[in-house]
Design a protein around this motif. Structure first.
Motif, PDB file in Angstrom:
ATOM      1  N   GLY A  21       0.813  -1.206   0.000  1.00 18.55           N
ATOM      2  CA  GLY A  21       0.000   0.000   0.000  1.00 18.55           C
ATOM      3  C   GLY A  21       0.847   1.256   0.000  1.00 18.55           C
ATOM      4  O   GLY A  21       2.022   1.229   0.381  1.00 18.55           O
TER       5      GLY A  21
ATOM      6  N   THR B  32      -3.610   0.718  -2.914  1.00 18.77           N
ATOM      7  CA  THR B  32      -3.081  -0.569  -2.505  1.00 18.77           C
ATOM      8  C   THR B  32      -3.254  -1.575  -3.630  1.00 18.77           C
ATOM      9  O   THR B  32      -4.141  -1.430  -4.480  1.00 18.77           O
ATOM     10  CB  THR B  32      -3.753  -1.072  -1.210  1.00 18.77           C
TER      11      THR B  32
ATOM     12  N   TYR C 125      -0.998  -3.306   7.961  1.00 20.58           N
ATOM     13  CA  TYR C 125       0.348  -3.108   7.431  1.00 20.58           C
ATOM     14  C   TYR C 125       1.352  -3.060   8.582  1.00 20.58           C
ATOM     15  O   TYR C 125       1.395  -2.093   9.342  1.00 20.58           O
ATOM     16  CB  TYR C 125       0.423  -1.824   6.604  1.00 20.58           C
TER      17      TYR C 125
END
Length: 125
Positions: A35, A50, A112
């Motif tokens: 991303g 992303t 993430y």
């Protein structure tokens, strides 16, 4: 864990283009959803784009849809963000991030685990 290094940020005039790169090292890059996020001074970090690790589906924020394109080259362990028709409101530090086998909630920073140090994009009017 994967290490991420962004590059390509610069000062550009409104209407111009830039291409950001994010080089990854460590675990198998192809198993990471990648991303791009950005953060302007005084603002929260926001989702930009992303690309999923499986299927290659891409998602964009409404503010960049139609102007930015995310892509990846698994052979080079690199994800890109092509930014066209840049506007002053695109000025921010841009961060690349990796979510191992990320499939859900991938427009949020939550999945993430690995982040780069960021690269600055400044758009002058």
């Amino acid at each position: 864990q994967v290490q991420l290094v962004e590059s390509g940020g610069a000062l550009v005039q409104a209407g111009g283009s830039l291409k950001l790169s994010c080089a990854a090292s460590g675990r198998t890059f192809s198993e990471y959803t990648m991303g791009w996020f950005r953060q302007a001074p005084g603002k929260e970090r926001e989702f930009v784009a992303t690309i999923r690790w499986i299927g290659g589906n891409t998602y964009y924020s409404d503010s960049v849809k139609g102007r930015f394109t995310i892509s990846r080259d698994n052979a080079k362990n690199t994800v890109y963000l092509q930014m066209n028709n840049l506007q002053p409101e695109d000025t921010a530090a841009y961060y690349c991030a990796a979510a191992y086998r990320g499939l859900v909630n991938i427009i949020s920073p939550i999945p993430y685990a690995d982040w780069g140090q960021g690269t600055q994009v400044t758009v002058s009017s």
